[in-house]
Design a protein around this motif. Sequence first.
Motif, short mmCIF file in Angstrom:
data_model
loop_
_atom_site.label_atom_id
_atom_site.label_comp_id
_atom_site.label_asym_id
_atom_site.label_seq_id
_atom_site.Cartn_x
_atom_site.Cartn_y
_atom_site.Cartn_z
N TYR A 1 28.93 43.52 35.89
CA TYR A 1 29.86 43.75 36.99
C TYR A 1 31.30 43.49 36.54
O TYR A 1 31.56 42.63 35.70
N THR A 2 32.21 44.23 37.13
CA THR A 2 33.62 44.02 36.86
C THR A 2 34.30 43.46 38.10
O THR A 2 33.71 43.42 39.19
N ALA A 3 35.54 43.04 37.94
CA ALA A 3 36.33 42.65 39.10
C ALA A 3 36.45 43.86 40.01
O ALA A 3 36.52 45.00 39.53
N SER A 4 36.43 43.65 41.29
CA SER A 4 36.33 44.77 42.23
C SER A 4 37.42 44.73 43.29
O SER A 4 37.94 43.67 43.62
N GLN A 5 37.72 45.91 43.82
CA GLN A 5 38.64 46.02 44.95
C GLN A 5 37.89 46.09 46.28
O GLN A 5 38.51 46.20 47.34
N LEU A 6 36.58 46.06 46.21
CA LEU A 6 35.75 46.22 47.40
C LEU A 6 35.25 44.87 47.89
O LEU A 6 34.55 44.15 47.17
N ALA B 1 37.93 35.24 46.94
CA ALA B 1 36.53 35.61 46.88
C ALA B 1 36.05 35.61 45.43
O ALA B 1 36.85 35.82 44.51
N ALA B 2 34.75 35.37 45.26
CA ALA B 2 34.16 35.29 43.92
C ALA B 2 33.02 36.28 43.78
O ALA B 2 32.18 36.42 44.69
N ARG B 3 32.99 36.96 42.64
CA ARG B 3 31.93 37.92 42.34
C ARG B 3 31.25 37.51 41.05
O ARG B 3 31.90 37.43 39.99
N ILE C 1 41.00 39.61 39.50
CA ILE C 1 41.14 39.24 38.10
C ILE C 1 39.75 39.04 37.51
O ILE C 1 38.85 38.50 38.16
N SER C 2 39.58 39.50 36.29
CA SER C 2 38.30 39.36 35.63
C SER C 2 38.03 37.90 35.25
O SER C 2 38.93 37.06 35.27
N TRP C 3 36.79 37.64 34.87
CA TRP C 3 36.40 36.26 34.56
C TRP C 3 37.25 35.65 33.45
O TRP C 3 37.54 34.45 33.45
N HIS D 1 34.23 36.82 38.54
CA HIS D 1 35.49 37.52 38.76
C HIS D 1 36.02 37.04 40.10
O HIS D 1 35.26 36.69 41.01
N MET D 2 37.34 37.03 40.26
CA MET D 2 37.94 36.52 41.48
C MET D 2 38.85 37.57 42.11
O MET D 2 39.49 38.36 41.41
N GLY D 3 38.92 37.52 43.42
CA GLY D 3 39.79 38.44 44.13
C GLY D 3 40.50 37.75 45.28
O GLY D 3 40.06 36.71 45.76
#
Length: 129
Positions: free
Chosen positions: A107-112, A97-99, A51-53, A33-35
């Motif tokens: 895991y989901t896309a995050s605001q944290l 950033a990448a999660r 945004i989700s993967w 996921h990317m932010g």
Amino acid sequence: QVQLVESGGGLVQAGGSLRLSCVASGRTFSNYHMGWFRQAPGKEREFVDAISWSGVVTYYADSVKGRFTISRDNAKNTVYLQMKSLKPEDTAVYYCAARYFSGSNGYTASQLSGEYDYWGQGTQVTVSS
């Protein structure tokens, strides 16, 4: 390791537009996921959007909703941030950033910001009034 490189920042007048890009390398991009986050001088880093993967799910900060659009192209290992109707208060260093995501961690896309695993070096966006 994932390397993230942002580009597209610059100086723009209020009301103008910019498109930021973030190119990823090192791992399978669609596993992340990317932010986008930003940090203005003297302020803490804040969430912009994510945004989700798959690109299906997106999140936006209220301050940018309706003006910014996040998208991704997994074939190009790139996430984009289209910014329109820019305001002086959008002036900041913008980071992507990448999660990591897997079927097992769920895991989901995050605001944290603390939930992201990798960060780019940032690109400066300056909006003049």
